[in-house]
Design a protein around this motif. Structure first.
Motif, mmCIF file in Angstrom:
data_model
loop_
_atom_site.group_PDB
_atom_site.id
_atom_site.type_symbol
_atom_site.label_atom_id
_atom_site.label_comp_id
_atom_site.label_asym_id
_atom_site.label_seq_id
_atom_site.Cartn_x
_atom_site.Cartn_y
_atom_site.Cartn_z
ATOM 1 N N ASN A 108 -72.106 119.628 44.159
ATOM 2 C CA ASN A 108 -70.818 119.667 45.003
ATOM 3 C C ASN A 108 -69.540 119.515 44.186
ATOM 4 O O ASN A 108 -68.266 119.485 44.609
ATOM 5 C CB ASN A 108 -70.674 118.484 45.808
ATOM 6 N N LEU A 157 -65.767 119.549 45.452
ATOM 7 C CA LEU A 157 -64.637 118.576 44.804
ATOM 8 C C LEU A 157 -64.232 119.403 43.488
ATOM 9 O O LEU A 157 -65.334 119.898 42.645
ATOM 10 C CB LEU A 157 -65.207 117.175 44.341
ATOM 11 N N TYR A 196 -74.361 114.391 43.226
ATOM 12 C CA TYR A 196 -73.186 115.337 43.466
ATOM 13 C C TYR A 196 -72.956 116.514 42.789
ATOM 14 O O TYR A 196 -71.997 117.123 43.073
ATOM 15 C CB TYR A 196 -71.929 114.542 43.707
ATOM 16 N N SER A 230 -62.315 108.371 50.635
ATOM 17 C CA SER A 230 -62.877 109.345 50.678
ATOM 18 C C SER A 230 -63.990 109.552 52.077
ATOM 19 O O SER A 230 -63.890 110.510 52.731
ATOM 20 C CB SER A 230 -63.763 109.927 49.664
ATOM 21 N N ALA A 264 -66.394 112.022 45.380
ATOM 22 C CA ALA A 264 -67.322 112.921 45.999
ATOM 23 C C ALA A 264 -68.267 112.179 47.038
ATOM 24 O O ALA A 264 -69.057 113.047 48.066
ATOM 25 C CB ALA A 264 -68.242 113.490 44.777
ATOM 26 N N ARG A 308 -63.022 119.509 51.101
ATOM 27 C CA ARG A 308 -62.314 119.881 49.983
ATOM 28 C C ARG A 308 -61.505 119.092 49.411
ATOM 29 O O ARG A 308 -60.323 118.487 49.964
ATOM 30 C CB ARG A 308 -61.663 121.395 50.150
ATOM 31 N N LEU A 340 -67.625 113.532 50.347
ATOM 32 C CA LEU A 340 -67.577 114.785 50.759
ATOM 33 C C LEU A 340 -68.520 115.093 52.239
ATOM 34 O O LEU A 340 -69.581 114.377 52.074
ATOM 35 C CB LEU A 340 -67.946 115.635 49.712
ATOM 36 N N GLY A 398 -69.258 120.168 51.042
ATOM 37 C CA GLY A 398 -68.226 119.964 50.635
ATOM 38 C C GLY A 398 -68.057 120.131 49.170
ATOM 39 O O GLY A 398 -69.107 120.257 48.343
#
Length: 210
Positions: A108, A83, A105, A51, A74, A58, A77, A81
């Motif tokens: 997110n 998730l 996160y 990642s 995550a 996304r 990201l 961003g």
């Protein structure tokens, strides 16, 4: 050197879990009836690294379980961003939600509870990264549903493609093993993707949309 020795070496020489991931790992092993479904330290660190290399805006995760893999994904990201993660079982989703709330996160991650085949069409997103780790008979359906919305050069990860070694046998037995064997053949025959099998844990397919 046998597989267990290799695994121990890899575990010892990889970045350790942070406190929250260690908490999820410990809680799942002590309280869940199927702790083997957890991604765990090594695979989780790989998901995090992938990642972070991709830097997705996304991400879609199909199969949240107790939230370990979502938090790993995550980590890469982009600042704004998102998730989206989908868990079929409400009690398990509730566990993951509690852990997400403790995470940096938390803003997110969007957790959805229910049937992924019904939820995915409602998500009006184009995906940089997709992680499939849900019911094995659904893998082909999940892939075909998300693939049109995966960006060119986007990635799909599919977990458990060895299915404890059962999917590698010529005469695979059991619904899940047969489904994974069929999925592996389905992926291997496609010409619109680039793919590589990673032999970590229970097997991971890394797929790039060309």
């Amino acid at each position: 050197m046998d597989f267990e020795q290799l695994n121990q070496f890899a575990d010892a020489y990889s970045t350790a879990e942070d406190a929250l991931l260690a908490e999820i790992n410990d809680f799942t092993r002590k309280n869940h009836t199927e702790p083997h479904m957890l991604s765990g330290h090594l695979q989780g660190q790989l998901l995090k690294m992938i990642s972070r290399m991709i830097r997705p805006g996304r991400i879609l995760e199909i199969g949240t379980f107790t939230g370990y893999s979502a938090l790993c994904l995550a980590a890469g990201l982009q600042p704004d961003g998102i998730l989206h993660t989908i868990e079929f079982r409400a009690p398990t989703a509730a566990i993951a939600k509690d852990f997400f709330e403790k995470s940096v996160y938390r803003d997110n991650i969007k957790l959805h509870t229910g049937n992924a085949l019904e939820i995915i069409p409602q998500l009006e997103e184009n995906w940089d990264l997709v992680f499939i780790d849900a019911d094995k008979p659904g893998y082909i359906n999940y892939f075909e549903l998300v693939f049109p919305r995966v960006k060119k050069n986007g990635f799909i990860l599919a977990d458990n493609i060895f299915f404890h070694g059962e999917a590698l046998k010529e005469n695979a037995k059991g619904k899940s093993a047969k489904a994974i064997k069929e999925f592996n053949q389905f992926i291997n025959q496609r010409t619109d993707i680039e793919k590589v099998v990673l032999t970590i844990r229970d097997g991971l397919y890394l797929i790039r949309k060309t």
